[in-house]
Design an enzyme around this catalytic site. Structure first.
Site, PDB file in Angstrom:
ATOM      1  N   ALA A  77     -21.154   2.247  20.849  1.00 54.63           N
ATOM      2  CA  ALA A  77     -21.413   0.965  19.247  1.00 54.63           C
ATOM      3  C   ALA A  77     -20.095   1.336  19.104  1.00 54.63           C
ATOM      4  CB  ALA A  77     -22.918   1.069  19.247  1.00 54.63           C
TER       5      ALA A  77
ATOM      6  N   ALA B  25     -17.972   3.017  10.997  1.00 54.33           N
ATOM      7  CA  ALA B  25     -18.572   4.730  12.095  1.00 54.33           C
ATOM      8  C   ALA B  25     -18.589   3.660  13.588  1.00 54.33           C
ATOM      9  CB  ALA B  25     -19.775   5.339  11.342  1.00 54.33           C
TER      10      ALA B  25
ATOM     11  N   ASP C 130     -31.314  -1.140   5.814  1.00 53.38           N
ATOM     12  CA  ASP C 130     -30.591  -1.995   6.685  1.00 53.38           C
ATOM     13  C   ASP C 130     -30.798  -1.653   7.896  1.00 53.38           C
ATOM     14  OD1 ASP C 130     -27.638  -2.841   7.458  1.00 53.38           O
ATOM     15  OD2 ASP C 130     -26.856  -1.145   7.697  1.00 53.38           O
TER      16      ASP C 130
END
Length: 254
Positions: free
Chosen positions: A36, A41, A195
Site C-alpha cells: 500500500a 509513506a 483520518d
C-alpha cells in the site's frame, strides 16, 4: 488513500538500514514489496524471527525527500492564504492563514513515525475493553523516526463490500460499529483517529474494526466534547434551533 504509486524497493530498504544502522537482513528475515502506498509513506509486508518461528509484520516507511516537498507546498499554501485574506473579506471569514498553519503543524507530526507509534499506544490503552475495535500492536524494537513496524493485520478492507458479504458480515452492523467507535473515541476519550477513510479501516476475521495509519489524530477537551455531543443530539432529534444555539455558545460562530 492507499493506491498511490510506490517508490522503489531499493530506496525503501536503504531507508530502513539507515534508520537502524544495520543491514536489512539483521532487522527482518524477509522484506517484501510495497502492499500500500499513500502520500507520505508506504507499507511493506515483512517477517521477523521469533522463538515460535517467523512472524509477519507491516513496515511503514516514509517517502524519501517528503519533508522537503511538503515544505515547498506549505510555503505556497501560506503565500496564497495571506494574499487571499489581504484582498478578500470572504477569505478572511474562512481563516485561510490559520488553516494553512494547522496543515503545517499536522504534517510535521506525520513526518515522525515515533509520534504515530505513541498515538497507537495511547489508542490501544483507551480501547482495550472495546468489543468491536482494536489497533495493531507496535514492534518498538523496529520503530524509529522514518520506520514504523506493526503487527500484520489479516483483514478485509471496509470498502470491499463484496468480500465482506461473502464472509457473512452484516454491513449495517459494521457501519454502526464505525460510527459508535468514532463517537466513543471522540466523546468518551477525547482522542480520536482523524483520518478514518476506508483505506485505513479493516475488518478482522472476528468481525472487529481494525484501524491503521494513526498519523493524524484529534483531541477534544471536556467542553468541546459536550458541545459536539449537543450538536449531534440536536441533529438527531431535529432540534435545529438548539443546534444553532450551541454553535454560538461554543464560539464556533461569532
Amino acid at each position: 488513500q492507499d493506491r498511490m504509486p510506490p517508490f522503489p524497493q531499493k530506496e525503501a530498504e536503504a531507508i530502513v538500514e539507515r534508520a537502524f544502522g544495520r543491514p536489512l537482513r539483521d532487522i527482518f528475515a524477509s522484506f517484501g514489496p510495497a502492499v500500500a502506498a499513500a502520500s507520505i509513506a508506504q507499507v511493506h509486508r515483512a517477517e521477523v524471527n521469533t522463538d515460535d518461528g517467523l512472524r509477519p509484520v507491516a513496515v511503514k516507511v516514509l517517502r524519501p525527500g517528503i519533508e522537503r516537498r511538503f515544505a515547498s507546498d506549505q510555503d505556497a499554501f501560506a503565500f496564497a492564504a495571506r494574499n487571499a485574506e489581504a484582498f478578500s473579506p470572504e477569505a478572511r471569514r474562512l481563516r485561510l492563514v490559520e488553516t494553512a498553519a494547522t496543515l503545517r503543524r499536522s504534517v510535521a507530526l506525520e513526518m515522525d513515525l515515533r509520534l504515530e507509534a505513541a498515538a497507537l499506544s495511547e489508542m490501544a490503552e483507551n480501547t482495550k475493553d472495546d468489543p468491536d475495535f482494536r489497533v495493531p500492536a507496535i514492534d518498538w524494537d523496529r520503530t524509529g523516526k522514518d520506520v514504523l513496524t506493526l503487527e500484520w493485520i489479516d483483514g478485509t478492507h471496509l470498502s470491499n463490500h463484496t468480500a465482506l458479504e461473502a464472509k457473512s458480515f452484516d454491513l449495517k452492523e459494521l457501519a454502526r460499529a464505525v460510527i459508535q467507535s468514532f463517537l466513543r473515541h471522540a466523546l468518551r476519550d477525547g482522542f480520536f483517529h482523524a483520518d478514518m477513510h476506508p483505506g485505513n479501516l479493516f475488518i478482522d476475521d472476528e468481525g472487529r474494526l481494525v484501524a491503521v495509519d494513526f498519523g493524524i489524530m484529534g483531541r477534544l477537551g471536556p467542553k468541546e466534547r459536550r458541545f459536539l455531543a449537543e450538536i449531534l443530539y440536536g441533529f438527531i432529534t431535529r432540534n435545529y434551533r438548539r443546534t444553532a444555539g450551541v454553535h454560538f455558545e461554543a464560539g464556533y460562530v461569532p
